[in-house]
Write a protein that holds these residues in place. Structure first.
Motif, PDB file in Angstrom:
ATOM      1  N   ASN A  62      -4.100 -12.747  10.897  1.00 17.86           N
ATOM      2  CA  ASN A  62      -4.839 -11.608  11.427  1.00 17.86           C
ATOM      3  C   ASN A  62      -4.322 -10.572  11.888  1.00 17.86           C
ATOM      4  N   HIS A  63      -2.983 -10.654  12.556  1.00 16.27           N
ATOM      5  CA  HIS A  63      -2.027  -9.648  13.202  1.00 16.27           C
ATOM      6  C   HIS A  63      -1.439  -9.072  12.091  1.00 16.27           C
ATOM      7  N   PHE A  98      -2.668  -8.504   9.151  1.00 13.64           N
ATOM      8  CA  PHE A  98      -3.722  -7.790   8.512  1.00 13.64           C
ATOM      9  C   PHE A  98      -3.607  -6.302   9.281  1.00 13.64           C
ATOM     10  N   ASP A  99      -4.013  -6.494  10.708  1.00 13.24           N
ATOM     11  CA  ASP A  99      -4.000  -5.234  11.411  1.00 13.24           C
ATOM     12  C   ASP A  99      -2.617  -4.301  11.148  1.00 13.24           C
ATOM     13  N   LEU A 159      -2.585  -2.307   7.913  1.00 14.98           N
ATOM     14  CA  LEU A 159      -3.396  -1.332   7.852  1.00 14.98           C
ATOM     15  C   LEU A 159      -2.743  -0.224   8.730  1.00 14.98           C
ATOM     16  N   LYS A 160      -1.922  -0.346   9.395  1.00 13.51           N
ATOM     17  CA  LYS A 160      -1.404   0.783  10.234  1.00 13.51           C
ATOM     18  C   LYS A 160       0.116   1.119   9.831  1.00 13.51           C
ATOM     19  N   ALA A 218      -1.362  -3.480  -0.104  1.00 10.98           N
ATOM     20  CA  ALA A 218      -2.638  -3.839  -0.050  1.00 10.98           C
ATOM     21  C   ALA A 218      -2.828  -5.154  -0.506  1.00 10.98           C
ATOM     22  N   ILE A 268      -3.013  -7.177   2.697  1.00 18.99           N
ATOM     23  CA  ILE A 268      -4.177  -7.254   3.294  1.00 18.99           C
ATOM     24  C   ILE A 268      -5.077  -8.018   3.073  1.00 18.99           C
ATOM     25  N   ARG A 269      -5.319  -7.933   1.734  1.00 20.48           N
ATOM     26  CA  ARG A 269      -6.256  -9.135   0.968  1.00 20.48           C
ATOM     27  C   ARG A 269      -6.167 -10.217   1.133  1.00 20.48           C
ATOM     28  N   LEU A 270      -4.975 -10.719   0.991  1.00 19.51           N
ATOM     29  CA  LEU A 270      -4.397 -12.198   1.002  1.00 19.51           C
ATOM     30  C   LEU A 270      -4.479 -12.525   2.736  1.00 19.51           C
ATOM     31  N   ARG A 302      -6.254 -11.742   5.022  1.00 19.30           N
ATOM     32  CA  ARG A 302      -7.921 -11.845   5.509  1.00 19.30           C
ATOM     33  C   ARG A 302      -8.129 -13.405   4.959  1.00 19.30           C
ATOM     34  N   ALA A 325      -6.569 -16.275   6.903  1.00 20.64           N
ATOM     35  CA  ALA A 325      -6.842 -16.442   8.229  1.00 20.64           C
ATOM     36  C   ALA A 325      -8.304 -17.434   8.077  1.00 20.64           C
TER      37      ALA A 325
END
Lengths: 110, 110, 110, 110
Positions: free
Chosen positions: D20-21, D23-24, D27-28, D36, D39-41, D43, D46
């Motif tokens: 989750n960290h 992922f965040d 995105l930044k 990309a 980010i998908r994986l 999520r 988690a």
């Protein structure tokens, strides 16, 4: 989105709602002990259905494997609910929804 | 189950699916950076929608408060998606679904 | 990540695990009916704890509101578990974990 | 609870938080497109970690199968994160956490 995905997502979400409703109704029954396994399985089934619907809607590469697992848990939940189907209408409806969802998930997984 | 619950559950599940689809479609866009906040919010919105649908279907005493929070997150997701609605059809559809869900959740919460 | 986030995430995850364990142990009790509300609340508390931990770890702008809701549900779960704390060790431990998590979440939310 | 369960639950929850960290943080990043798939994986990883931890803590009969699936998704997430490990510290840490969790889950599943 493919039509097959759409149908399987819909079955998963319908099953999730029936399972959550059956979970609630079982907890309100006079004889809770008799439906203890039903309570356990409806919770788990609702959760994997939500996870499977999420996977399919978001294009997960693991959709097949998740749907395979979902089918397994749906079958177990249906088998348990069927034991109480003659007593409790909510268990009867939940079992039917679980069987339909298991079918849809198996089709997806194959 | 009350009819009002049934409608709100359906809006939550429809919104959950649109958000998950938009999440996937945004990750496949040419300009991912432009939709980064959309990716973040569609995930969170899908998750709270699933949680709210679960709460309502299982007779949670916290349904109102959960739906209130769901409405807040749906509005934020809609506002973000609307920024990209003229470029991306999936953002347009997601924003519409979020607004409808927020309305249904506010009605439930009141 | 801020230290305060880290501590609150840890309390949420510890509470999630205690609630899930208490859910299982309650379903295995001789008198399931007596702990029916405990079963209902431990499930819901575990789920909001997971959601709150996810929100904090992924930098959600809604972390405060989610933690506020988490604190409310933790308190309700603790109050229910405490009724059975003299009979069941798992309820006692769960109640303690819920109170600690509620405290951490309230601090986060403020 | 068996010690092996306890360790696997802890690895799942640690992996959930790292994912989750990550992922965040992804995105930044300046170049979101490059991460990309990360980010998908993150999520999905988690979410399955949370589901696996829930299953084990609540004595699910499907814990082995869920942990098997969790190991598969953790490995995929680790492989993706490792591509960015030299650029992004958060991807490096996430990959390490995913590998450890996959190991623990495989041990549980066997």
């Amino acid at each position: 989105m493919h039509q097959q995905f759409k149908e399987c997502i819909e079955e998963c979400l319908a099953c999730m709602t029936e399972c959550n409703h059956c979970f609630d109704a079982c907890l309100k029954e006079e004889d809770v002990k008799m439906v203890a396994e039903c309570i356990r399985l409806t919770r788990e089934c609702a959760d994997i259905c939500s996870f499977a619907a999420t996977a399919m809607a978001s294009g997960s590469q693991f959709s097949s494997q998740i749907c395979q697992l979902c089918a397994t848990i749906c079958e177990a939940c249906a088998t348990e609910c069927e034991k109480h189907a003659h007593h409790h209408e909510h268990c009867k409806k939940c079992a039917e929804s679980c069987r339909k969802c298991a079918d849809a998930c198996r089709k997806m997984a194959s």
